[in-house]
Design an enzyme around this catalytic site. Structure first.
Site, PDB file in Angstrom:
ATOM      1  CB  THR A  35      -3.997   6.994  -3.727  1.00  0.00           C
ATOM      2  OG1 THR A  35      -5.015   6.181  -4.300  1.00  0.00           O
ATOM      3  CG2 THR A  35      -4.235   7.101  -2.230  1.00  0.00           C
ATOM      4  CD  GLU A  85      -3.138   0.778   0.283  1.00  0.00           C
ATOM      5  OE1 GLU A  85      -2.868   0.884  -0.913  1.00  0.00           O
ATOM      6  OE2 GLU A  85      -4.275   0.531   0.718  1.00  0.00           O
TER       7      GLU A  85
HETATM    8  N1  HSE Z   1      -8.087   6.626   3.155  1.00  0.00           N
HETATM    9  C1  HSE Z   1      -7.361   6.656   1.935  1.00  0.00           C
HETATM   10  C2  HSE Z   1      -7.488   8.025   1.299  1.00  0.00           C
HETATM   11  C3  HSE Z   1      -7.892   5.613   1.012  1.00  0.00           C
HETATM   12  O1  HSE Z   1      -8.616   8.535   1.271  1.00  0.00           O
HETATM   13  O2  HSE Z   1      -6.494   8.593   0.845  1.00  0.00           O
HETATM   14  C4  HSE Z   1      -7.200   5.553  -0.310  1.00  0.00           C
HETATM   15  O3  HSE Z   1      -6.253   4.537  -0.330  1.00  0.00           O
END
Ligand code: HSE
Length: 306
Positions: free
Chosen positions: A180, A128
């Protein structure tokens, strides 16, 4: 056992107000990952899908997660990994988490279960980190455990399972790309006390609503005053789609994970289907391709396929 096949579910993280701390596993879609022991050292990755993800294990999410586990065992033999991704990378429904979690659960089974689930999450987290540049478990924890989970504290893996009443989840994935890492970079580093109070009140309300099967409380609490106002600007049609879905009877919703997918929770499948139609009509009008899902909460996380 010489080889194993698992299905690794998509996950919905954040759930509006619960940035980085709430996530749920979904019944659809899911990846299929096959892991085969080999005598020679190293990880050999083969892809069955057409997403052109890297085959080099050093830059592949599954490869990095598996290597982290092998290193901790000083494991000297190797694995062949066959990945069939159904969760499109970059969709915001936990594609990277499914890759990382699926492989570590599969390897743990093949090796006689040397690790518990929290340890598996920490290996998967290495994958991740490669994907998003940050350590968050709101996709990984539900992917491995199933159901709805609260990550009260990430470093100590303080993970709490929450009850959840029957819910239908509608997701639309507009085919645009939002990384992300970028969606995290643009977030405010500091927030006002007023917004913090609103946000933690909503998290408490949402969790209470889930625990008490109180749909109205869930509805009132599905608000995000911190992240959504910033990230929604990256998603064409977001405000219009959200407004139409709420009019169609959805309890509420917002950005799925870091986007670009949108999600809505509904009490019945009939409403979830109406919501799906509203979402489609918005993106048909804008002219952006999309994929939709109407699904439910998966009680189990990564599962073995017999
Ligand atoms: N909680 C994370 C975000 C999830 O919103 O960036 C995405 O991997």
């Amino acid at each position: 056992m010489h080889s194993i096949k698992v299905k690794s579910p998509a996950t919905l993280s954040n759930l509006c107000c619960g940035f980085d701390i709430l996530g749920m596993a979904l019944n659809e879609p899911y990846d299929i990952i096959e892991l085969i022991k080999k005598e020679e050292s190293g990880i050999l990755i083969k892809h069955k899908d057409s997403y052109q993800l890297p085959a080099d294990p050093k830059v592949n999410i599954s490869g990095v997660a598996l290597q982290a586990m092998m290193d901790s065992l000083n494991y000297e033999q190797g694995f062949e990994l066959v990945i069939d991704k159904k969760i499109k990378p970059g969709s915001g429904i936990g594609s990277s988490a499914a890759s990382a979690a699926g492989v570590v659960v599969a390897a743990n089974e093949l090796l006689g279960k040397p690790f518990n689930k929290k340890q598996l999450i920490s290996f998967a987290m290495e994958g991740e980190v490669l994907a998003s540049g940050s350590r968050h478990a709101d996709n990984l924890a539900p992917c491995i455990y199933g159901g709805l989970v609260l990550i009260r504290d990430t470093p100590s893996m303080d993970i709490i399972f929450l009850n959840i009443p029957p819910l239908f989840i509608t997701i639309i994935h507009p085919q645009i790309e939002i990384k992300t890492s970028y969606a995290r970079e643009i977030l405010p580093k500091e927030i006002s006390l007023k917004n913090a109070v609103t946000q933690w009140a909503n998290v408490a309300g949402l969790v209470s609503g889930f625990m008490k099967n109180d749909y109205e409380l869930i509805q009132r609490s599905l608000q995000d005053v911190i992240v959504e106002p910033v990230r929604s600007k990256l998603i064409p049609g977001f405000d219009d789609a959200k407004c139409k879905c709420l009019d169609a009877g959805a309890l509420g919703g917002g950005i799925s994970g870091s986007g670009p997918s949108l999600f809505m929770l509904s009490e019945t499948e009939a409403i979830a289907r109406l919501v799906e139609n509203e979402m489609k009509s918005v993106y048909n009008q804008i002219g952006i391709d999309y994929k939709t899902y109407v699904t439910t909460v998966a009680n189990n996380g990564v599962e073995l396929i017999k």
